[in-house]
Design a protein around this motif. Structure first.
Motif, mmCIF file in Angstrom:
data_model
loop_
_atom_site.group_PDB
_atom_site.id
_atom_site.type_symbol
_atom_site.label_atom_id
_atom_site.label_comp_id
_atom_site.label_asym_id
_atom_site.label_seq_id
_atom_site.Cartn_x
_atom_site.Cartn_y
_atom_site.Cartn_z
ATOM 1 N N ARG A 186 13.200 -58.886 22.681
ATOM 2 C CA ARG A 186 11.834 -58.907 22.177
ATOM 3 C C ARG A 186 11.616 -57.625 21.388
ATOM 4 O O ARG A 186 11.980 -56.539 21.870
ATOM 5 N N ALA A 187 11.034 -57.730 20.208
ATOM 6 C CA ALA A 187 10.891 -56.559 19.346
ATOM 7 C C ALA A 187 9.555 -56.612 18.622
ATOM 8 O O ALA A 187 8.989 -57.688 18.391
ATOM 9 N N ALA B 9 7.588 -48.688 16.602
ATOM 10 C CA ALA B 9 8.437 -49.853 16.877
ATOM 11 C C ALA B 9 8.855 -49.845 18.339
ATOM 12 O O ALA B 9 8.903 -48.789 18.987
ATOM 13 N N ARG B 10 9.172 -51.036 18.844
ATOM 14 C CA ARG B 10 9.635 -51.183 20.220
ATOM 15 C C ARG B 10 10.656 -52.316 20.281
ATOM 16 O O ARG B 10 10.498 -53.349 19.622
ATOM 17 N N ILE C 63 11.592 -47.073 22.207
ATOM 18 C CA ILE C 63 10.305 -46.911 21.536
ATOM 19 C C ILE C 63 10.420 -45.766 20.542
ATOM 20 O O ILE C 63 10.931 -44.693 20.884
ATOM 21 N N ALA C 64 9.960 -45.998 19.313
ATOM 22 C CA ALA C 64 10.013 -44.961 18.279
ATOM 23 C C ALA C 64 8.664 -44.878 17.583
ATOM 24 O O ALA C 64 8.045 -45.907 17.288
ATOM 25 N N GLY D 210 6.972 -36.892 15.513
ATOM 26 C CA GLY D 210 7.459 -38.204 15.898
ATOM 27 C C GLY D 210 8.515 -38.081 16.989
ATOM 28 O O GLY D 210 9.062 -37.007 17.238
ATOM 29 N N TYR D 211 8.794 -39.182 17.645
ATOM 30 C CA TYR D 211 9.767 -39.135 18.739
ATOM 31 C C TYR D 211 10.340 -40.521 18.983
ATOM 32 O O TYR D 211 9.808 -41.539 18.534
ATOM 33 N N GLY D 212 11.456 -40.530 19.705
ATOM 34 C CA GLY D 212 12.078 -41.769 20.144
ATOM 35 C C GLY D 212 12.427 -41.679 21.614
ATOM 36 O O GLY D 212 12.896 -40.636 22.085
ATOM 37 N N LEU D 213 12.176 -42.755 22.356
ATOM 38 C CA LEU D 213 12.446 -42.799 23.795
ATOM 39 C C LEU D 213 13.394 -43.949 24.110
ATOM 40 O O LEU D 213 13.331 -45.015 23.490
#
Length: 625
Positions: free
Chosen positions: A513-514, A538-539, A556-557, A573-576
């Motif tokens: 799922r996106a 985005a996820r 997640i970004a 910004g970040y990404g997890l």
């Protein structure tokens, strides 16, 4: 196009029958039914709105520690907060303010009358059966607060069958512990579900330069219950509740005269010994559903929502204080569902509620009422669908307001559906905005006007087998946006444009799922970006089964955003990356584990407030079969 029987629509729209709603997979096939978008039970593919469904199966697979973890990064949805675990959180939909996003719990209207926003931070994931997120204005159906969208939560519920027990126990990083137990079942005419859960954590030190360096803990004890009974004449009695209480610690500094003899020496005296919020968050409802005729069902409900908090500081030079803010919303609804023909449905009713404020702050006004009359008409004309809604609200403070919405849909092919809509909405100023007493650094403004908006949307949805893709573009213009301190004021206009893409696919043992959101949110008076709105987010959720094992990941970004209205304080910004796994020990026993923020990223969603680094949690779950 398939149509749902009127009686089924009534049951779905009010909660108890949702346990029997078919929902075969997370790709949201034709069988997935939602009720929030128009108060009419429709499949996701039939609705003329942008809708996301999160069911119990997905909640258990994602294993969230906080309710907001379920929402963050979804199409059109962004979350920011003053730290994790019970700290203040904002959930914005389509770039509007958090208090432009209406929260319903089993039909009960939630939110603080003083701040205007919902207490998303206190919602217990373990007590939730299903979440429906509707993006876009819904004021013409639900009244004030729904400029950006509506999220409705349905508590866990029972279905026909013998009593079945569920239980869990878990723990992990930050000395986190959680446990819970529940029972659900039913007979041919009666369904019931009752459960209790407790979550407790030491948390993290939320602010580095404020208060002390100790972690700021959180604990929440929640009770949930649903009961419905159908009499021999078809009349149904029902009730539900979701109640939470607990404590959330925070950092705070004391301010006062550094030199009592010098009136100009006002400054920081030092940290308090302790600072915390004791809270109560509750939704209560009871009602009766009457089948008046074969084509007319009527329902009357009484409800109450409670958002209560005691903000306590202890120690310090002056000895601390208690600030109490208790708000209650008493609600009465009368709803009528009519089947006008094989292809036409009408919902009409009255919503009335009164907001009450009590506490240690002496507001200029401490109550106000709102009465709304609404109607929703939907009809099918061949491959085309039309839906129109109209609502009239009479508010004690600002008078009358009329809002409306019209939507069109076309089944272009068996798999492709097109839609377009236009809607108006408004948001009433809060008690803080209007009536807060003059304390020097802030005061209310009784001359404020309601915030008003109009929104245009075009969308398309492709759905075939185990695959769906939904795309929407929109533009919203919000007039009289309330902002400013020490005196709140209306600004002329904010404009928000966006593109949302959401999709899902099941292929063999894989489930994906996106979603992605592109956002342009601008204050038209200054040309600045609205704060805490990332232009790109985005996820991705990806899971795979290996017999009794399953593994999954969520990424997640988010791009950079600004923490202030002047666009001077930049949030990077970040990404997890979050990982999870589960093992089915036995038919009724399952072991789950998660590692969140695997890459141990340092990031902030609100300036000056820390978020957790790498953390691990495990949970043992029992579900009687």
């Amino acid at each position: 196009m398939k149509r749902t029987a009127l009686s089924t629509a009534i049951l779905l729209a009010t909660g108890p029958a949702l346990a029997d709603t078919p929902n075969t997979n997370d790709a949201q096939t034709l069988e997935t039914v939602q009720v929030t978008a128009s108060r009419i039970a429709q499949t996701v593919d039939e609705t003329l709105a942008s809708v996301t469904i999160i069911d119990r199966e997905e909640i258990e697979r994602l294993q969230p520690q906080q309710f907001t973890d379920l929402l963050d990064g979804r199409a059109g949805v962004s979350v920011s907060g003053a730290g994790p675990f019970g700290k203040q959180s904002s959930v914005r939909v389509r770039g509007t303010e958090s208090d432009h996003h209406l929260l319903l719990i089993d039909g009960v209207r939630m939110g603080s009358a003083t701040t205007g926003g919902a207490s998303w931070r206190f919602l217990p994931p373990e007590e939730i059966e299903r979440v429906e997120i509707v993006r876009g204005p819904r004021t013409s159906i639900y009244g004030s607060d729904a400029i950006g969208g509506v999220t409705q939560i349905f508590a866990r519920e029972g279905r026909e069958g013998p009593p079945k027990v569920n239980a869990f126990v878990g723990g992990g990083s930050f000395d986190t512990w959680e446990t819970g137990v529940g029972v659900a079942g039913g007979t041919e005419n009666t369904n019931y579900s009752f459960s209790v859960s407790h979550f407790e954590t030491d948390g993290i030190n939320v602010q580095d330069d404020v208060g002390d360096d100790d972690p700021d803990g959180y604990k929440n004890t929640s009770l949930a219950g649903k009961l419905s009974h159908r009499l021999p004449n078809g009349i149904e009695l029902f009730g539900n509740m979701l109640y939470s209480e607990g404590r959330s610690e925070y950092d705070a500094d004391e301010f006062g005269l550094v030199d009592p003899a010098d009136p100009d020496s006002f400054g920081r005296l030092g940290p308090y010994d302790r600072a915390y919020t004791d809270f109560v968050h509750a939704a209560l409802r009871a009602g009766v559903r009457i089948p008046v005729t074969a084509r007319w069902d009527s329902e009357v409900t009484l409800g109450q929502s409670r958002d209560e908090s005691d903000d306590v500081t202890e120690g310090g030079v002056l000895g601390g204080s208690i600030d109490r803010f208790d708000t209650r919303r008493n609600q009465l609804t009368w709803r009528n569902d009519l089947r006008l023909g094989d292809r036409t449905d009408l919902v009409a009713g009255v919503d009335a509620y009164e907001d009450q404020v009590d506490g240690t702050t002496d507001y200029d006004e401490d109550s106000r009422y709102n009465v709304g009359v609404y109607s929703v008409l939907r009809t099918e004309l061949g491959n085309h669908d039309l839906e129109a809604s109209l609502r009239y609200d009479d508010n004690e403070q600002f008078g009358a307001k009329t809002t409306g919405q019209i939507a069109w849909g076309m089944q272009a092919t068996d798999a492709l559906r097109l839609r377009a809509s236009y809607g108006t909405a408004f948001k009433a100023p809060t008690f803080n905005d209007l009536y807060f007493p003059d304390v020097g650094f802030f005061r209310g403004n009784p001359d404020l006007n309601p915030e008003e908006s109009e929104t245009y949307e075009l969308g398309a949805r492709y759905s075939a087998g185990h695959t769906y893709v939904d795309v929407a573009v929109f533009e919203a213009r919000v007039d009289n946006l309330i902002t400013g301190s020490p005196l709140p004021e209306n600004i002329e206009e904010a404009r928000i444009r966006g593109l949302e893409i959401e999709g899902g696919h099941e292929f063999g043992p894989w489930n994906s799922r996106a979603s992605m959101t592109l956002l342009d949110a601008e204050n038209r008076e200054t040309g600045k970006e609205l704060s805490r709105r990332a232009p790109v987010s985005a996820r991705l959720d990806l899971d795979r089964e290996f017999g009794r094992f399953s593994v999954g990941a969520t990424a997640i970004a988010k791009s950079r955003s600004y923490d202030d209205t002047g666009n001077n304080d930049r949030l990077s910004g970040y990404g997890l990356l979050n990982l999870r796994a589960s093992y089915q020990i036995h038919r009724e026993w399952q072991l789950r584990a998660t590692v969140s923020n695997v890459l141990d990223k340092d990031y902030e969603t609100q300036g000056g407030y820390n978020q957790p680094g790498r953390a691990a949690f495990v949970k043992l779950r029992y579900q009687q079969r």
